[in-house]
Design an enzyme around this catalytic site. Structure first.
Site, short mmCIF file in Angstrom:
data_model
loop_
_atom_site.label_atom_id
_atom_site.label_comp_id
_atom_site.label_asym_id
_atom_site.label_seq_id
_atom_site.Cartn_x
_atom_site.Cartn_y
_atom_site.Cartn_z
N HIS A 112 37.47 38.41 35.19
CA HIS A 112 36.91 37.44 36.15
C HIS A 112 37.67 36.12 36.12
CE1 HIS A 112 33.83 34.59 34.03
NE2 HIS A 112 34.86 34.79 33.25
N GLU A 134 33.62 36.09 41.05
CA GLU A 134 32.93 37.25 40.53
C GLU A 134 33.02 38.34 41.60
OE1 GLU A 134 32.24 37.28 37.56
OE2 GLU A 134 31.98 35.17 36.99
N GLU A 146 31.27 42.41 32.51
CA GLU A 146 31.48 41.45 33.59
C GLU A 146 30.25 41.37 34.50
OE1 GLU A 146 34.13 39.59 34.16
OE2 GLU A 146 35.88 40.54 33.26
#
Length: 357
Positions: A265, A321, A294
């Site tokens: 990310h 994201e 993540e």
């Protein structure tokens, strides 16, 4: 009428939150939450608290009324009392987190409208050309800027510590099924290494894993040489450590699992694919697993913790994201096979499992 009420609520909430942010910064400066914590069940009166904080009584009382209204503190029979929330915010990592949010993050968010307007609402946000650079007058990428502007790096580390506090780790019971997916089927004749924590920083995840499982194989922490040297010099660790740049080929072949926690990310798609491609030759088909810890953004019911982090990534680093569709695309482009996503209630991060095709 409902729309009007919602609009008013939006304005009021923004006003309250802006004042609360400023008051929290003030609280850090004068150690307000610490004084309330130390007063305990006896509480503290206006005059005494004004003296302790070096604040004019009238100013203090106005600020305290707003903190009471926002449920940060309480007031009873002429005395102020801390709450579980304010006591928690008195801890050093939360104090530094407030400084980071107010001094670093807030200015970057404040330039969003003008920054996007100048770009015709089609901004090409990069590591060196984003809201953070516009707000703080720098051409440096986020992490380089943090290093160059003490104490912001220390504040950011504290912010991440506070962000993780109280949350289930990827290997906690009920999250990723470690026993079934990693320990069962582990074969030391293939490689003695059970888990490689790629870019694992100071070993938070590796330590948590080691504490929770009687693991049959070795654990290895990898990060930059300076990070590895700093932790090796401080204490004996229940796992091995080695310097490794994840943009170069993975040196440990055929481990049972390779964990990358909040690594991809930090990078755009091209760099993320490159990181996975450098890992791919080390994987053993049908045996090795890639675990990406993540955030997976939900498009229908996104969590505020996930969307807030997405805004942080846009403001500071020019990255984002990703949704499930976007994660699957990166994994496929790197030549790996998506297996499954594991979630945990109330935790923004998921575990994305992948393997060789």
């Amino acid at each position: 009428m409902c729309g009007e009420i919602a609009l008013r609520a939006c304005f009021v909430t923004d006003e309250f939150q802006s004042a609360l942010s400023a008051h929290c910064k003030y609280a850090v400066q004068v150690k307000l939450f610490q004084h309330l914590r130390d007063a305990g069940d006896d509480g503290v009166g206006s005059e005494e608290l004004a003296e302790k904080t070096g604040t004019d009584v009238l100013l203090l009382e106005r600020i305290m009324r707003h903190l009471i209204a926002m449920k940060m503190i309480t007031f009873f029979k002429g005395r102020f009392f801390g709450t579980a929330l304010s006591h928690g915010l008195a801890a050093d990592n939360y104090q530094q987190s407030i400084d980071f949010c107010y001094d670093v993050a807030r200015p970057a968010f404040n330039v969003f409208p003008e920054h996007f307007k100048k770009a015709g609402y089609r901004p090409r946000i990069t590591f060196t050309n984003g809201p953070l650079q516009a707000a703080h007058g720098t051409d440096l990428p986020f992490f380089d800027w943090l290093v160059a502007t003490p104490p912001h790096l220390e504040e950011f580390d504290a912010f991440m510590s506070a962000y993780r506090a109280g949350k289930a780790d990827w290997c906690s019971p009920g999250f990723y099924p470690v026993e079934e997916q990693l320990i069962q089927g582990f074969d030391p004749s293939i490689n003695e290494v059970l888990l490689v924590d790629v870019g694992g920083g100071r070993g938070h995840d590796t330590l948590s894993f080691s504490a929770q499982y009687a693991h049959p194989g070795k654990l290895v922490l990898q990060d930059r040489e300076a990070v590895i040297t700093s932790i090796q010099d401080k204490e004996a660790l229940p796992f091995g450590c080695e310097a490794h740049d994840f943009f170069t080929p993975q040196p440990i072949q055929a481990a049972r699992a390779y964990l990358l926690h909040s690594i991809l990310h930090d990078w755009d798609d091209e760099a993320g694919i490159r990181i996975l491609e450098n890992l791919k030759p080390a994987l053993k088909a049908g045996y090795s697993r890639v675990l990406l810890n993540e955030i997976v953004l939900s498009e229908e019911n996104p969590m505020i913790a996930a969307t807030s982090m997405d805004m942080m990534m846009m403001a500071h680093m020019g990255v984002r994201e990703r949704t499930e569709v976007e994660w699957k695309a990166i994994i496929a482009k790197a030549g790996l096979r998506f297996v499954r996503i594991y979630d945990y209630p109330g935790v923004a991060e998921s575990v994305i499992e992948a393997e060789l095709l």
